[in-house]
Write a protein that holds these residues in place. Structure first.
Motif, PDB file in Angstrom:
ATOM      1  N   UNK A  20       0.614  -1.035   0.109  1.00 46.14           N
ATOM      2  CA  UNK A  20      -0.142   0.071  -0.015  1.00 46.14           C
ATOM      3  C   UNK A  20       0.895   1.113  -0.109  1.00 46.14           C
ATOM      4  N   UNK A  21       1.951   1.420   0.860  1.00 41.45           N
ATOM      5  CA  UNK A  21       2.755   2.486   0.866  1.00 41.45           C
ATOM      6  C   UNK A  21       3.411   2.697  -0.322  1.00 41.45           C
ATOM      7  N   UNK A  25       3.066   6.181  -2.897  1.00 41.84           N
ATOM      8  CA  UNK A  25       4.067   6.879  -3.435  1.00 41.84           C
ATOM      9  C   UNK A  25       4.050   7.155  -4.787  1.00 41.84           C
ATOM     10  N   UNK A  26       3.493   6.144  -5.599  1.00 46.48           N
ATOM     11  CA  UNK A  26       3.438   6.515  -6.990  1.00 46.48           C
ATOM     12  C   UNK A  26       1.788   7.236  -7.270  1.00 46.48           C
ATOM     13  N   UNK A  32       4.683  10.817  -1.315  1.00 51.04           N
ATOM     14  CA  UNK A  32       5.947  10.239  -1.788  1.00 51.04           C
ATOM     15  C   UNK A  32       7.270  11.409  -1.131  1.00 51.04           C
ATOM     16  N   UNK A  33       6.973  12.761  -1.167  1.00 51.70           N
ATOM     17  CA  UNK A  33       7.800  13.407  -0.421  1.00 51.70           C
ATOM     18  C   UNK A  33       7.995  13.400   0.934  1.00 51.70           C
ATOM     19  N   UNK A  34       6.918  13.336   1.513  1.00 49.75           N
ATOM     20  CA  UNK A  34       6.908  13.212   2.813  1.00 49.75           C
ATOM     21  C   UNK A  34       7.391  11.826   3.490  1.00 49.75           C
ATOM     22  N   UNK A  35       7.221  10.882   2.632  1.00 48.41           N
ATOM     23  CA  UNK A  35       7.737   9.444   2.959  1.00 48.41           C
ATOM     24  C   UNK A  35       9.285   9.658   2.659  1.00 48.41           C
ATOM     25  N   UNK A  36       9.638  10.239   1.678  1.00 45.24           N
ATOM     26  CA  UNK A  36      11.206  10.328   1.385  1.00 45.24           C
ATOM     27  C   UNK A  36      11.818  11.024   2.706  1.00 45.24           C
TER      28      UNK A  36
END
Length: 90
Positions: A20-21, A25-26, A32-36
């Protein structure tokens, strides 16, 4: 999230799956920015833990294993900062 909190069963049960994550991100650029950014902060946290472990652990063998594990994961999460440097001047 503190280690104590993240080990609670209800936290693990409510966490999204890895698939799911990756999908999010895609699909969602902001996510995606926050995860990075979160992964970068995680790498820095592991690097900071290395010094604490080296300075406080009474068992040198245990400390070495813990330090090496954190060095490895930090190098994978943020290779430009914590990865092995290649010397191309050979």
């Amino acid at each position: 999230m503190s280690d104590e909190l993240s080990n609670q069963p209800w936290v693990k049960a409510s966490a999204p799956s890895a698939a799911a994550v990756v999908s999010w991100t895609s699909q969602f650029p902001l996510f995606a920015e926050q995860y990075t950014r979160a992964r970068q902060l995680q790498a820095h946290h592991y690097a900071e833990e290395i010094v604490t472990i080296a300075d406080t652990d009474d068992d040198p063998q245990r400390a070495r294993v813990r330090v090496e594990a954190r060095k490895w994961i930090a190098s994978k999460l943020l290779p430009k900062v914590y990865g092995d440097k290649l010397d191309l001047n050979v």
